[in-house]
Design a protein around this motif. Sequence first.
Motif, PDB file in Angstrom:
ATOM      1  N   HIS A   7      35.015 -22.702 -28.374  1.00  0.00           N
ATOM      2  CA  HIS A   7      34.630 -21.286 -28.300  1.00  0.00           C
ATOM      3  C   HIS A   7      34.711 -20.805 -26.863  1.00  0.00           C
ATOM      4  N   GLN A   8      34.973 -19.518 -26.732  1.00  0.00           N
ATOM      5  CA  GLN A   8      35.021 -18.902 -25.412  1.00  0.00           C
ATOM      6  C   GLN A   8      33.633 -18.869 -24.772  1.00  0.00           C
ATOM      7  N   LEU A   9      33.612 -18.598 -23.477  1.00  0.00           N
ATOM      8  CA  LEU A   9      32.348 -18.573 -22.738  1.00  0.00           C
ATOM      9  C   LEU A   9      31.728 -17.175 -22.769  1.00  0.00           C
ATOM     10  N   GLY A  30      27.777 -14.335 -27.004  1.00  0.00           N
ATOM     11  CA  GLY A  30      28.594 -13.347 -27.715  1.00  0.00           C
ATOM     12  C   GLY A  30      28.128 -13.122 -29.134  1.00  0.00           C
ATOM     13  N   PRO A  31      29.057 -12.963 -30.095  1.00  0.00           N
ATOM     14  CA  PRO A  31      28.672 -12.672 -31.476  1.00  0.00           C
ATOM     15  C   PRO A  31      27.990 -13.868 -32.142  1.00  0.00           C
ATOM     16  N   PHE A  55      28.112  -8.390 -24.789  1.00  0.00           N
ATOM     17  CA  PHE A  55      27.588  -8.692 -26.123  1.00  0.00           C
ATOM     18  C   PHE A  55      26.891  -7.433 -26.637  1.00  0.00           C
ATOM     19  N   ASN A  56      26.684  -7.386 -27.933  1.00  0.00           N
ATOM     20  CA  ASN A  56      26.017  -6.241 -28.557  1.00  0.00           C
ATOM     21  C   ASN A  56      24.584  -6.614 -28.909  1.00  0.00           C
ATOM     22  N   PHE A  57      23.675  -5.703 -28.602  1.00  0.00           N
ATOM     23  CA  PHE A  57      22.257  -5.922 -28.914  1.00  0.00           C
ATOM     24  C   PHE A  57      21.699  -4.642 -29.515  1.00  0.00           C
ATOM     25  N   LYS A  58      21.314  -4.728 -30.784  1.00  0.00           N
ATOM     26  CA  LYS A  58      20.765  -3.570 -31.506  1.00  0.00           C
ATOM     27  C   LYS A  58      21.666  -2.347 -31.385  1.00  0.00           C
ATOM     28  N   GLN A 110      28.421  -8.662 -39.800  1.00  0.00           N
ATOM     29  CA  GLN A 110      27.319  -8.815 -38.847  1.00  0.00           C
ATOM     30  C   GLN A 110      27.612  -9.916 -37.835  1.00  0.00           C
ATOM     31  N   GLU A 111      28.188 -11.026 -38.295  1.00  0.00           N
ATOM     32  CA  GLU A 111      28.421 -12.177 -37.423  1.00  0.00           C
ATOM     33  C   GLU A 111      29.434 -11.887 -36.325  1.00  0.00           C
ATOM     34  N   ARG A 112      30.210 -10.818 -36.476  1.00  0.00           N
ATOM     35  CA  ARG A 112      31.184 -10.439 -35.454  1.00  0.00           C
ATOM     36  C   ARG A 112      30.661  -9.337 -34.541  1.00  0.00           C
ATOM     37  N   GLN A 113      29.490  -8.824 -34.830  1.00  0.00           N
ATOM     38  CA  GLN A 113      28.958  -7.691 -34.069  1.00  0.00           C
ATOM     39  C   GLN A 113      27.693  -8.038 -33.288  1.00  0.00           C
ATOM     40  N   ALA A 114      26.716  -8.637 -33.954  1.00  0.00           N
ATOM     41  CA  ALA A 114      25.387  -8.815 -33.358  1.00  0.00           C
ATOM     42  C   ALA A 114      25.290 -10.113 -32.562  1.00  0.00           C
TER      43      ALA A 114
END
Length: 530
Positions: free
Chosen positions: A96-98, A103-104, A149-152, A492-496
């Motif tokens: 996986h990338q760093l 991240g997601p 990264f995305n948070f809420k 969701q697993e690709r966003q949050a």
Amino acid sequence: MPTDCISYQNSGYFSSLMNDYLDQKNNLYSLYNRFPKLENFEDQILEKQSNFDNNNRPVLVSVLQKQYLNVETSALTKQNIEDLALPNTFTVTTGHQLNLLSGPLYFLYKIISTINLTTELKAKYPSYSFVPIYWMATEDHDFEEINYFNFKGKKFRWNTESTGPVGRLSTKGLKDFFEVFALELGSSTNAEAVKKMFQESYLNHDNLADATRHLANVLFGAYGLVILDADNSDLKRAFIPYAKEELLHQSSHNLVLETAEKLKNYTIQVNPREINLFYIEDTLRERIILENGKYKVNHTKIEFSEGEILALLENHPEKFSPNVIMRPLYQEAILPNLCYIGGGGEIAYWLELKSFFAAAKVTFPMLLLRNSVLLATKKQAKKADKINLSWKDLFSKQAELLNFKTKQLSEFPIDLSPMKEQLQKQFEALYEIANHTDESFIGAVKAQEVKQTKGLENLEKRLLKAQKRKLSEVLQRITDLQNELFPNESLQERQANFSEFYLENGADLIPAIVNKLKPLEQNFDIITLP
């Protein structure tokens, strides 16, 4: 509403290639070694055992021990590292990338799939040891893919420049980023735990590789995860023969192209370069190109003769970095690996590589699609129950779901198909009459058929629209719930980011997922959290 699962194939979120791979379609048989079933691992073990150079094991162990020198390491991880020196120890690997703060969410699912598969293998084959490996993509250079990264629903982006391998990137400047993010987290006990994770990972380590290792170790060290940074001169010594072959003969190019031809009915994931190697320094990672007998580093003035580049490879293998085509070969050459676990896109490009591995005389690993997960709260499950929504419904595209529920909740039928069928029968009778009269009449009948059919279709659309207005309250509840579970109408697993769920569940989050996931089952799991 039961905590249930839905098959990958029925989820609507996987490519036709992945669905066909999971269904083990005949046209893909030649592109993989063995399908990932528990009983197939015995033959994979025997093949890898006969093929793997055990002289690579002491080097691997030595490198890992050095990389873990300043890491608070669990007893299980220490034991796993030591076991890698033994000829009966094998690995299961994910990469996986760093990504910043992982991240997601699917970062978690890849690693947990890897950990859980080793547990299953230990139970099935007790005379062997199995070690879960997280291969950090420290040599990648696409910083734009990992710097946020995305948070809420908010995007938190690290604004800095990176031109070389991301693992070597300085973490300087993340203190300002952290101060902004910390305000969003709040001051709960779990929020403080997330802040501590971020601080100790990114503010107490000098580069992104060390920071990511610390974070992954905090989250998964107790499960014996071994984290490897393969941007290492000692490890790359074992890769020299393969890099030399690539520089001199470029054999990967034609072999991968030939295999890609077998996938022409699908979307091709990657296309090979003539030379699938990069030249790297701390602030540089550029393709190596062969032009007029000279090996040139793209976008620079650096160039080598054949003799010069082979001498550089022999003396400084760390200056050569495999691209997406060569990286899997590097991984399988230095690890006693049985299985690679990845997402759909990763498995798709691995399927292009089997003939290349055969030519290199390296065992091709089994390919396992990682677990996919939807995290839901008990409150969300109750909401779904109240409006009579199944998980299958919630996986539908939103427009389709709203149309379906409108028709289902309506007290009269909205589907005018019976009337369309009746109309078609009436026109069949008219065509019969038209066949016995002037040809111009047939055209008139056809025009009327089109007009009246279109009229019914328009009425159906207007009726559906009218019912949607009437049912707007319940449809809005459906929309709101689906948007919570599928942000931006995506998985969701690709966003949050995991931190969003850690705020509510704390240290119970990881065990809840670990206890649920079964990597060899082809199900999209729904996990209900408190």
